[in-house]
Motif scaffolding. Structure first.
Motif, PDB file in Angstrom:
ATOM      1  N   HIS A  66      62.357  32.568  62.030  1.00 11.13           N
ATOM      2  CA  HIS A  66      61.507  33.577  61.393  1.00 11.13           C
ATOM      3  C   HIS A  66      60.285  33.940  62.234  1.00 11.13           C
ATOM      4  N   GLY A 110      66.004  35.221  54.523  1.00 10.24           N
ATOM      5  CA  GLY A 110      64.625  35.572  54.229  1.00 10.24           C
ATOM      6  C   GLY A 110      64.434  37.074  54.185  1.00 10.24           C
ATOM      7  N   TRP A 128      51.457  42.696  54.641  1.00  9.16           N
ATOM      8  CA  TRP A 128      52.361  41.571  54.846  1.00  9.16           C
ATOM      9  C   TRP A 128      53.202  41.774  56.106  1.00  9.16           C
ATOM     10  N   HIS A 131      55.230  39.093  58.141  1.00 14.24           N
ATOM     11  CA  HIS A 131      55.391  37.896  57.317  1.00 14.24           C
ATOM     12  C   HIS A 131      56.817  37.802  56.785  1.00 14.24           C
ATOM     13  N   ARG A 132      57.268  36.570  56.616  1.00 16.81           N
ATOM     14  CA  ARG A 132      58.608  36.307  56.095  1.00 16.81           C
ATOM     15  C   ARG A 132      58.507  35.499  54.808  1.00 16.81           C
ATOM     16  N   PHE A 133      59.348  35.870  53.827  1.00 18.12           N
ATOM     17  CA  PHE A 133      59.418  35.152  52.562  1.00 18.12           C
ATOM     18  C   PHE A 133      60.891  34.954  52.194  1.00 18.12           C
ATOM     19  N   SER A 138      63.076  37.562  44.645  1.00 23.07           N
ATOM     20  CA  SER A 138      62.180  38.682  44.923  1.00 23.07           C
ATOM     21  C   SER A 138      62.890  40.017  44.721  1.00 23.07           C
ATOM     22  N   VAL A 160      56.279  36.308  44.652  1.00 19.44           N
ATOM     23  CA  VAL A 160      55.648  35.910  45.918  1.00 19.44           C
ATOM     24  C   VAL A 160      54.176  35.601  45.717  1.00 19.44           C
ATOM     25  N   GLU A 161      53.505  36.407  44.898  1.00 20.40           N
ATOM     26  CA  GLU A 161      52.091  36.188  44.595  1.00 20.40           C
ATOM     27  C   GLU A 161      51.874  36.317  43.092  1.00 20.40           C
TER      28      GLU A 161
END
Length: 217
Positions: A66, A110, A128, A131-133, A138, A160-161
């Motif tokens: 990632h 991801g 973001w 960025h990786r999630f 999601s 995520v948040e």
């Protein structure tokens, strides 16, 4: 000592280049392409794996991690996907006041954020990009997996948040789903009627980008 350290870095970078270029490569092939002993290649690849630059799958093959993908994402400003999507991101941010994103999937299941148009509200979602999630749960992850309902978009809350609503729709090319568009904002501003409105706008822009990508291919 300094010369040895420099050579170690050079070898690690050579291995990283092989993984990035091949996309998926075995330890044996990594060692062959870099002219390293398999034991040396494995030691360096494990370091790359532990730092997020490489990922080793259950089949033993190495893939870009990632962090490597994130670095690449920051250099995608001239990529056709970003170029085609940027006007839609801008339109979504203008029409909704919320921040909008373009996201792609990564080899390790991801989501990577690769482009953004910032919202106009005083309280708005910050970038973001890069960025990786994880995909699981999601809105973007479900859009990338083609798990959207008939309306063409999906909304999730606090995945995520905390207290953040995300609405996402898939972007398709001739080969299938290649990305997702997303609008992100605070829950208190995004009630059900507003989410339906955002979803319709998002779906229309995702279809516009999809048409451009399909025409190019």
């Amino acid at each position: 000592m300094a010369e040895q350290s420099t050579r170690t870095v050079e070898r690690a970078l050579e291995l990283l280049a092989v993984v990035a270029e091949q996309g998926e490569v075995s330890l044996t092939e990594c060692a062959r392409r870099t002219d390293l002993a398999p034991s040396t290649a494995l030691r360096l690849l494990r370091t790359l794996e532990s730092t997020g630059f490489a990922l080793r799958g259950e089949d033993g093959a190495f893939r870009p991690g990632h962090r490597l993908i994130g670095i690449g994402a920051r250099a995608l400003s001239h990529d056709s996907l970003v170029a085609f999507a940027q006007p839609s991101l801008g339109e979504l941010a203008r029409a909704t006041g919320e921040s909008s994103y373009l996201c792609v999937g990564t080899p390790d299941q991801g989501v990577l954020y690769i482009a953004q148009a910032e919202g106009s509200h005083t309280i708005r979602h910050v970038s973001w990009v890069g960025h990786r999630f994880p995909q699981d749960g999601s809105a973007v992850g479900q859009a990338l997996r083609d798990a959207t309902p008939p309306e063409g978009f999906i909304a999730t809350v606090s995945i995520v948040e905390p207290e953040v609503m995300a609405v996402a729709a898939p972007v398709r090319a001739a080969t299938g789903i290649v990305a997702a568009l997303s609008v992100v904002g605070p829950v208190y501003r995004l009630d059900q009627p507003r989410v339906a409105e955002l979803g319709a706008l998002l779906t229309a822009e995702a279809e516009r980008v999809s048409a451009l990508l399909s025409a190019e291919s």
